[in-house]
Write an enzyme that holds these catalytic residues in place. Structure first.
Site, mmCIF file in Angstrom:
data_model
loop_
_atom_site.group_PDB
_atom_site.id
_atom_site.type_symbol
_atom_site.label_atom_id
_atom_site.label_comp_id
_atom_site.label_asym_id
_atom_site.label_seq_id
_atom_site.Cartn_x
_atom_site.Cartn_y
_atom_site.Cartn_z
ATOM 1 N N HIS A 1 1.893 1.199 2.071
ATOM 2 C CA HIS A 1 1.938 2.632 1.782
ATOM 3 C C HIS A 1 3.369 3.087 1.560
ATOM 4 O O HIS A 1 4.299 2.520 2.149
ATOM 5 C CB HIS A 1 1.288 3.403 2.940
ATOM 6 N N ASP B 1 0.095 2.631 -1.692
ATOM 7 C CA ASP B 1 -0.836 3.762 -1.798
ATOM 8 C C ASP B 1 -0.211 5.057 -1.278
ATOM 9 O O ASP B 1 0.809 5.047 -0.591
ATOM 10 C CB ASP B 1 -2.108 3.475 -0.967
HETATM 11 ZN ZN LIG Z 1 -4.886 5.934 0.890
#
Ligand SMILES: [Zn+2]
Length: 328
Positions: free
Chosen positions: A292, A139
């Site tokens: 991430h 993400d």
């Molecule tokens: Zn996020």
């Protein structure tokens, strides 16, 4: 009496002469016959020896012909072995046949090799025998440096991933977005602001942010994605009005079942978190791992990829036809 005895003698004489003559004639005929037979036999015998000689020659020829192929087999093997090294052929008569045979054999070998290659490539792209599958998701990217590192590692481990990206970051790293698409990773959107007060202000604001990301991806890659990840997940922000608006747009909302919390770490501790959770979920696939696009994540990602590879996991990109994992 004298007359009769004289007559008898004469008769006997005649008989004797007759039988003698007959015997002579017989013997003459017999000798002629015998000599002829002997002569015939001689000729036959000669013919016989000739035939015998001929047949001997024939058998010699046959035995030579029979033994030749036996000699040929190791020859052809040697020839094939040396064919690549030297192009000379020492058999002129069977040369063409041998050549065509070797061509066929070469083709067969090539086909076999190709089959092996396709088999191995199948093993690489499709699910391994374990049936274990993991979906790595990243993400908040793209990141100016971390994204490239991650892409390289994924390549190295023959892994595909799924990206949920923010529109401003995509704008700043267009080449990375294109590379992700070219390499067959799945691309989805994560909004624009990532701020609760803005994106979740209303169902319309949520839809608008996601559509902005979707439009950018379409412009840069030609892909019309429907993959969406809500910032902080669908719980508690995706309430029924948000869900309804999202469904209306045809968004496919993806949450996760393994949260790495990689953003909390300054080291590789998040890898252990993921591995532990993966082991707990054996048999409860598909595994959806949340990470991430951050430098620390990129730095320690290899250990995770090693774990999945060594444990027979197939690392795949999310497919739009899949039933999404969603919080309840
Ligand atoms: Zn996020």
């Amino acid at each position: 009496m004298k007359d009769t005895s004289k007559k008898r003698r004469k008769k006997l004489n005649r008989l004797g002469k007759l039988t003698l003559g007959l015997i002579v004639v017989f013997t003459v005929i017999l000798t002629v016959f015998v000599t002829e037979i002997v002569a015939d036999k001689k000729v036959e015998a000669e013919k016989g020896t000739e035939q015998a000689v001929k047949s001997e020659v024939k058998t010699n020829k046959i035995s030579k012909e029979e033994t030749q192929p036996k000699k040929n087999t190791p020859d052809t093997v040697e020839q094939e072995k040396t064919k690549d090294e030297e192009s000379s052929s020492h058999k002129e008569t069977d040369g063409s046949e041998e050549k065509s045979n070797s061509v066929e054999e070469k083709q067969k070998k090539q086909e076999e090799q190709e089959n092996k290659e396709t088999d191995s490539s199948k093993k690489q792209t499709s699910a391994p025998e374990t049936g274990k599958v993991v979906y790595l998701t990243f993400d908040d990217g793209p990141h100016p440096t971390a994204s490239k590192e991650i892409l390289q590692l994924l390549d190295q481990y023959d892994a595909k991933a799924t990206y949920f990206m923010l529109e401003p970051n995509m704008k700043n790293n267009t080449d990375v977005v294109q590379e992700m698409a070219e390499k067959g990773h799945a691309i989805g959107v994560h909004g624009v602001t990532h701020e609760v007060s803005k994106i979740y202000q209303s169902p319309q604001s949520f839809v608008q942010e996601m559509n902005q990301g979707i439009d950018f991806i379409h412009k840069t890659t030609g892909i019309n994605t429907k993959l969406v990840r809500a910032p902080y997940g669908s719980n508690p922000y995706i309430t029924p009005p948000f869900k309804e608006a999202s469904d209306k747009e045809g968004f496919i909302l993806w949450d996760w079942n393994i949260d790495s919390v990689d953003w909390k770490y300054k080291n590789g501790g998040f890898v252990d978190t993921i591995i532990q959770r993966s082991n707990q979920l054996v048999g409860k696939e598909p595994l959806i791992v949340l990470m991430h696009e951050k430098p620390n994540t990129a730095r320690h990602l290899e250990r995770l990829l090693q774990f999945y590879k060594e444990n027979g996991y197939d690392m795949r990109a999310i497919d739009e036809s899949m039933q999404p994992i969603q919080f309840k």
